[in-house]
Design a protein around this motif. Sequence first.
Motif, PDB file in Angstrom:
ATOM      1  N   GLU A   1       0.250  -5.191   0.555  1.00  0.00           N
ATOM      2  CA  GLU A   1       0.247  -5.906   1.908  1.00  0.00           C
ATOM      3  C   GLU A   1       2.306  -5.862   1.738  1.00  0.00           C
ATOM      4  O   GLU A   1       3.010  -6.400   1.505  1.00  0.00           O
ATOM      5  N   SER A   2       2.356  -5.681   2.902  1.00  0.00           N
ATOM      6  CA  SER A   2       4.005  -5.548   3.323  1.00  0.00           C
ATOM      7  C   SER A   2       3.566  -5.927   5.336  1.00  0.00           C
ATOM      8  O   SER A   2       3.105  -5.832   5.843  1.00  0.00           O
TER       9      SER A   2
ATOM     10  N   LYS B   1      -4.405   5.770   5.694  1.00  0.00           N
ATOM     11  CA  LYS B   1      -5.248   4.770   4.866  1.00  0.00           C
ATOM     12  C   LYS B   1      -5.114   3.495   4.786  1.00  0.00           C
ATOM     13  O   LYS B   1      -4.726   2.962   3.966  1.00  0.00           O
ATOM     14  N   VAL B   2      -4.355   3.122   5.721  1.00  0.00           N
ATOM     15  CA  VAL B   2      -4.110   1.684   5.385  1.00  0.00           C
ATOM     16  C   VAL B   2      -4.163   0.954   6.488  1.00  0.00           C
ATOM     17  O   VAL B   2      -5.078   1.486   7.810  1.00  0.00           O
ATOM     18  N   ASP B   3      -4.781  -0.754   6.832  1.00  0.00           N
ATOM     19  CA  ASP B   3      -4.603  -1.556   7.876  1.00  0.00           C
ATOM     20  C   ASP B   3      -3.111  -2.139   9.160  1.00  0.00           C
ATOM     21  O   ASP B   3      -2.506  -2.167   7.614  1.00  0.00           O
ATOM     22  N   ILE B   4      -3.740  -2.179   9.730  1.00  0.00           N
ATOM     23  CA  ILE B   4      -2.544  -2.330  10.257  1.00  0.00           C
ATOM     24  C   ILE B   4      -3.049  -3.445  11.766  1.00  0.00           C
ATOM     25  O   ILE B   4      -3.507  -4.027  12.460  1.00  0.00           O
ATOM     26  N   ILE B   5      -2.571  -5.217  10.923  1.00  0.00           N
ATOM     27  CA  ILE B   5      -2.629  -6.270  11.786  1.00  0.00           C
ATOM     28  C   ILE B   5      -1.988  -7.371  12.301  1.00  0.00           C
ATOM     29  O   ILE B   5      -0.977  -7.507  11.234  1.00  0.00           O
ATOM     30  N   VAL B   6      -2.304  -7.057  13.369  1.00  0.00           N
ATOM     31  CA  VAL B   6      -1.188  -8.192  14.588  1.00  0.00           C
ATOM     32  C   VAL B   6      -1.323  -9.239  14.322  1.00  0.00           C
ATOM     33  O   VAL B   6      -3.068  -9.056  15.522  1.00  0.00           O
ATOM     34  N   ARG B   7      -0.814 -10.278  14.891  1.00  0.00           N
ATOM     35  CA  ARG B   7      -1.385 -12.040  14.269  1.00  0.00           C
ATOM     36  C   ARG B   7      -0.331 -12.851  14.508  1.00  0.00           C
ATOM     37  O   ARG B   7       0.867 -13.305  13.462  1.00  0.00           O
TER      38      ARG B   7
ATOM     39  N   VAL C   1       3.253  -8.690  12.249  1.00  0.00           N
ATOM     40  CA  VAL C   1       2.776  -7.458  11.281  1.00  0.00           C
ATOM     41  C   VAL C   1       2.528  -6.922  10.708  1.00  0.00           C
ATOM     42  O   VAL C   1       3.427  -6.784   9.743  1.00  0.00           O
ATOM     43  N   LYS C   2       1.061  -6.863  10.195  1.00  0.00           N
ATOM     44  CA  LYS C   2       1.418  -6.948   8.197  1.00  0.00           C
ATOM     45  C   LYS C   2       1.019  -5.690   7.932  1.00  0.00           C
ATOM     46  O   LYS C   2      -0.547  -5.881   9.002  1.00  0.00           O
TER      47      LYS C   2
ATOM     48  N   GLU D   1       0.192   1.488  -2.285  1.00  0.00           N
ATOM     49  CA  GLU D   1       1.418   1.049  -1.993  1.00  0.00           C
ATOM     50  C   GLU D   1       2.786   2.637  -1.150  1.00  0.00           C
ATOM     51  O   GLU D   1       3.265   2.502  -0.296  1.00  0.00           O
ATOM     52  N   SER D   2       1.675   4.033  -1.929  1.00  0.00           N
ATOM     53  CA  SER D   2       2.463   5.065  -0.813  1.00  0.00           C
ATOM     54  C   SER D   2       1.979   4.603   1.132  1.00  0.00           C
ATOM     55  O   SER D   2       3.074   5.053   1.487  1.00  0.00           O
ATOM     56  N   GLY D   3       1.061   4.457   1.369  1.00  0.00           N
ATOM     57  CA  GLY D   3       0.499   4.664   2.344  1.00  0.00           C
ATOM     58  C   GLY D   3       0.858   3.275   2.716  1.00  0.00           C
ATOM     59  O   GLY D   3       2.000   4.019   4.175  1.00  0.00           O
ATOM     60  N   VAL D   4       1.522   2.032   2.547  1.00  0.00           N
ATOM     61  CA  VAL D   4       2.100   1.205   3.245  1.00  0.00           C
ATOM     62  C   VAL D   4       3.469   1.305   3.145  1.00  0.00           C
ATOM     63  O   VAL D   4       3.818   1.654   4.061  1.00  0.00           O
ATOM     64  N   LYS D   5       4.451   1.963   2.349  1.00  0.00           N
ATOM     65  CA  LYS D   5       5.726   2.610   2.602  1.00  0.00           C
ATOM     66  C   LYS D   5       5.702   3.692   3.122  1.00  0.00           C
ATOM     67  O   LYS D   5       6.835   2.986   4.608  1.00  0.00           O
ATOM     68  N   ARG D   6       5.502   4.521   3.931  1.00  0.00           N
ATOM     69  CA  ARG D   6       5.032   5.147   4.693  1.00  0.00           C
ATOM     70  C   ARG D   6       4.407   4.916   6.117  1.00  0.00           C
ATOM     71  O   ARG D   6       5.634   5.381   7.074  1.00  0.00           O
TER      72      ARG D   6
END
Length: 338
Positions: free
Chosen positions: A5-6, A34-40, A44-45, A50-55
């Motif tokens: 996660e990032s 294929k990632v999940d984007i969470i705003v809280r 923004v998380k 690893e590759s999906g999060v980086k992109r």
Amino acid sequence: MSVVESIIDLPAEYCGMIFGQFDEYAKEIERTLKVDIIVRDGVVKVIGSESGVKRAAGVLKDLCELAKRNNQVTRQNVDYALSLSFEDKEEALLEIDSDTVCRTIAGKPIKPKTLGQKQYVDSIRDKMIVFGIGPAGTGKTYLAMAMAIQAFKNNEVNKIILTRPAIEAGEKLGFLPGDLQSKVDPYLRPLYDALFQIMGAESFNANMEKGLIEVAPLAYMRGRTLDNAFIILDEAQNTTPAQMKMFLTRIGFGSKVVVTGDQTQKDLPRDVTSGLDIAMKVLSRVDEIAFCKLTNKDVVRHPLVQKIVKAYEDYENKHPDMMNGRNNDRNRKNRHYN
């Protein structure tokens, strides 16, 4: 596959533009990468491989920078940023956006939106003759028009000449009423539309009356020498080889020429070879002539147009005689009824 996660630093005032209405852009990024984007709590998380999060992080940061530059983030921006992320060319989106060709009468900047369009615009700047070849919606005519108007405003040319072959797009229009201008206007309407949007009707009409802007069928170019002009030949796939040669040999000193066409949408009789096809073979090695081939990746209309273009390309690759067969049938019927 390990999950990482990032946390992405996105200013809150831009999140609405970046994520889109009802978070449609965020959902598209999640589906594609294929990632999940969470705003809280303003944070923004991004969670995923690893590759999906980086992109995803690269795409979100690029979209944020577009928003900071006062751009309206569109679905096309999101889709293109995603495609660039798979090619590890995320930085190209901001490089493309930094190139403003001109502004419309309403002050909206006209910019290339894809790498193909950027190459096309750069070629027009650098070369005397440029062929822009590609499917509908790739901005071939619109960008050429913007470049012509900018050159005219900068006094790089004294005149803008816009021309098209006057040929029916599959339908017989019969005897149109009105004077000669009224008869040819339907063929040239797309050129007028672009001029009005970029230049404004008042400025266009004033320059038209002075003879500084000319919109005419291709047949009117015969016998002329066109000096110090920016000349655009649109729908060049509907020229004959003789017409194309006639047009290209009209060019005089201080002129710049852009030829646009879509090789998949010919309206010529079945036994006539397209002048655009011949020109691409004959002139491919001539200096000062550039050939820019745009693809479905460069379509900047509604995303559905890109899918339609891609679907037709795939189908025609599997059935190469399909479109020709329909054209042949249509021509046979036309000859029968005439």
